[in-house]
Design a protein around this motif. Sequence first.
Motif, mmCIF file in Angstrom:
data_model
loop_
_atom_site.group_PDB
_atom_site.id
_atom_site.type_symbol
_atom_site.label_atom_id
_atom_site.label_comp_id
_atom_site.label_asym_id
_atom_site.label_seq_id
_atom_site.Cartn_x
_atom_site.Cartn_y
_atom_site.Cartn_z
ATOM 1 N N ARG A 1 -33.571 -29.506 24.734
ATOM 2 C CA ARG A 1 -32.589 -28.698 25.453
ATOM 3 C C ARG A 1 -32.349 -27.383 24.725
ATOM 4 N NH1 ARG A 1 -31.503 -34.047 25.760
ATOM 5 N NH2 ARG A 1 -31.212 -34.880 27.866
ATOM 6 N N THR A 2 -32.199 -26.309 25.471
ATOM 7 C CA THR A 2 -32.021 -24.975 24.893
ATOM 8 C C THR A 2 -30.657 -24.411 25.265
ATOM 9 O OG1 THR A 2 -33.062 -23.964 26.838
ATOM 10 C CG2 THR A 2 -34.491 -24.494 24.977
ATOM 11 N N PRO A 3 -30.123 -23.554 24.431
ATOM 12 C CA PRO A 3 -28.823 -22.945 24.743
ATOM 13 C C PRO A 3 -28.951 -21.881 25.826
ATOM 14 C CG PRO A 3 -29.668 -22.099 22.666
ATOM 15 C CD PRO A 3 -30.604 -23.180 23.098
ATOM 16 N N SER A 4 -27.861 -21.649 26.537
ATOM 17 C CA SER A 4 -27.787 -20.558 27.508
ATOM 18 C C SER A 4 -26.772 -19.545 26.990
ATOM 19 C CB SER A 4 -27.352 -21.099 28.873
ATOM 20 O OG SER A 4 -26.017 -21.576 28.811
ATOM 21 N N LYS B 1 -23.808 -19.174 27.976
ATOM 22 C CA LYS B 1 -22.457 -19.719 27.954
ATOM 23 C C LYS B 1 -22.334 -21.085 27.282
ATOM 24 C CE LYS B 1 -20.552 -17.244 31.916
ATOM 25 N NZ LYS B 1 -19.786 -17.370 33.173
ATOM 26 N N THR B 2 -23.407 -21.876 27.290
ATOM 27 C CA THR B 2 -23.309 -23.217 26.725
ATOM 28 C C THR B 2 -24.459 -23.504 25.763
ATOM 29 O OG1 THR B 2 -24.592 -24.302 28.479
ATOM 30 C CG2 THR B 2 -22.209 -24.070 28.835
ATOM 31 N N ALA B 3 -24.228 -24.478 24.897
ATOM 32 C CA ALA B 3 -25.261 -24.934 23.954
ATOM 33 C C ALA B 3 -25.281 -26.453 23.984
ATOM 34 C CB ALA B 3 -24.957 -24.441 22.542
ATOM 35 N N PRO B 4 -26.438 -27.067 23.813
ATOM 36 C CA PRO B 4 -26.493 -28.536 23.808
ATOM 37 C C PRO B 4 -25.840 -29.109 22.560
ATOM 38 C CG PRO B 4 -28.633 -27.616 23.240
ATOM 39 C CD PRO B 4 -27.773 -26.462 23.625
ATOM 40 N N MET B 5 -25.178 -30.240 22.698
ATOM 41 C CA MET B 5 -24.615 -30.904 21.535
ATOM 42 C C MET B 5 -25.732 -31.438 20.651
ATOM 43 S SD MET B 5 -21.331 -30.645 21.528
ATOM 44 C CE MET B 5 -20.886 -31.917 20.361
ATOM 45 N N ARG B 6 -26.812 -31.899 21.290
ATOM 46 C CA ARG B 6 -28.003 -32.333 20.573
ATOM 47 C C ARG B 6 -29.199 -31.736 21.293
ATOM 48 N NH1 ARG B 6 -28.052 -38.675 19.565
ATOM 49 N NH2 ARG B 6 -29.935 -38.072 18.444
ATOM 50 N N GLU C 1 -25.168 -33.469 27.093
ATOM 51 C CA GLU C 1 -23.803 -33.033 26.792
ATOM 52 C C GLU C 1 -23.846 -31.643 26.166
ATOM 53 O OE1 GLU C 1 -19.836 -34.592 24.385
ATOM 54 O OE2 GLU C 1 -21.714 -35.714 24.288
ATOM 55 N N ARG C 2 -23.014 -30.745 26.677
ATOM 56 C CA ARG C 2 -23.041 -29.367 26.214
ATOM 57 C C ARG C 2 -21.643 -28.916 25.803
ATOM 58 N NH1 ARG C 2 -28.096 -27.444 27.674
ATOM 59 N NH2 ARG C 2 -27.552 -25.293 27.215
ATOM 60 N N ARG C 3 -21.600 -27.837 25.024
ATOM 61 C CA ARG C 3 -20.351 -27.257 24.544
ATOM 62 C C ARG C 3 -20.412 -25.745 24.789
ATOM 63 N NH1 ARG C 3 -21.361 -24.488 19.867
ATOM 64 N NH2 ARG C 3 -23.303 -24.991 18.772
#
Length: 431
Positions: A291-294, A296-301, A309-311
Motif C-alpha cells: 500500500r502506498t500513501p496518497s 491525504k492518507t497513509a497506510p498504517m502498514r 487501515e489508513r491514517r
Amino acid sequence: MLTEKVRPSTLNGIKRRAKQLKKAYSIHHHEALDIAAKEAGYENYNHARNCLTNKNLSISKHQLFFTVYWYDRESHERGRELLEIELSKPLLDTATKNELKYSNGLAEFRLASPDHFVSDVVIHSKQAAVEKICKAVRALRFMEATGLKPSQDIFAAYPEKDPKNRLPKTDHATDWYDPKTGQFILIDEPYPNSVFNAEREAWAAKHKWSLQPSKWPGMYFPGMSKLYVATDATTGYDFAGLMSKIDNIPQPLTLENWTGTSAEGHEIFYSPLCKTPQDKNRAVAKGTIYRTPSKKTAPMRYWDSVDNERRPNAKMSVENHQLAARMIKAIEESVAKPRTVNNRLSSIKSTLEDWFLAEHSRKITDLYDYFYYGEIDGNDPLISQVASSKGVVELLKHLKRLLEECYVDCEPLRRMTGKLTTSIKLTSKLL
C-alpha cells in the motif's frame, strides 16, 4: 524454485509439475510430463491421462484450490503454497459461505471464487503455510463425509446448557449439528496423555451422553491429538451411523503426505473459475498488497496486513498528542455526560495512540509511556472544567478543533471527528 517433495494427484497437477521440471532441468516437455506422471505413481503421462480421465466417470468431481502465501523474516524468503483437491459435490452444497466462516480451519480462508480458497494473512514460514492448508482440508473432508454443519450454539456443548456440566479435560473442541435432525455434536480433540478416561466416562453416564473415540486421526493434530465424538444419547440419534462415517474418512492430509506445489515469490494464482476482473481482484491475498500513501492518507502498514487501515498523511506533535490524551481522560472522568460518550472516546484514544506510534520514530516514542491510558492527575485544571455538562461540551469542541488543525481533512479523520460530533450532541441534551 523446484520443490522436490511433490506428488501430483490430478492431471492438471501433473502438468504444473512438468512445467517446473522442464524449467529446472532444461528437458523436453514430453520428458517432463512422463517424470511428473511417475512421481504421481503412474507408468508415464499417457497412463496417467487414461487413468485420471476415466477415473470415476459416474461421479461428478469438483476442483477446489487452496493458496497460502508466506514470508520468512529471518531468511527473507517468500513463496506461495498451492493445493488442488477434488470434491464429490460442489463446495456450497457441503456448506454455505456463512457456515464455512464458522468452521475451524476454513474460517481462516476467504472464498475468492467458487473453486478457490485464499488466505489473506501472509504466514511466517513455508511449513506453517502447508499446515494451514492441511488443517482446512481436514475440516472440509470431515464436513463432506459426515454432512455435519458448524454450530453457533455454544451452550449446546454442555448438558442442560449449563457450563458447569462441561466435558472434563476437553481440548480443541468444535461444535457441530446434523442439519437433518438438529442434533448437536461435540467434537473433542485432546492430547491423549492429558485425558483421564474414567472421569470422562463417568460424565457421559451421569448426563446420558454418548462419548466415543474415533479411529480417524482427526482434524486438529493427527497423530498427536485424539478425536472424540459426544452427543445427547436420549434423543434416539443414530450415533453408530455417525461414528461409522467418521471412522471411514480417508487418511487426513498432513505435512507428511502433502501433495501440493510451491512457487517462489507471491505470484497470484488464478483458478479455472476466476474469469472476470472482479474475480481476479478477489484472488489477491490482502496481505501481499503493498500500500502506498496518497496526498491525504497513509497506510498504517505498508504490506503483510489484511486490513487497508489508513491514517491522515500528517504528523501531530508529541505535545498535542499529550494534550489530546489529557482532554479525553478528563472527559472520561466526568459524570456530567452520557455514559455512551466513553465508548466513543475509547475508540478515539486507541486510534490516536496508533497514529502517534506511526507518525513518530521508535527513537521518539520509546521516550514516552502510553499517555493515552492511565489516570489523569487529580489536580489537572481540565478536571474542574468537566464538572458541568457545558464544560464537557466545550472540551469536546476543543478536542475536535485540535484534531482538525493538526491533521489534513480525510476519511480517517472524519470518522474520528464524527464520533466527537455525536458526543457533543448527546451531552448537549443535558444542558
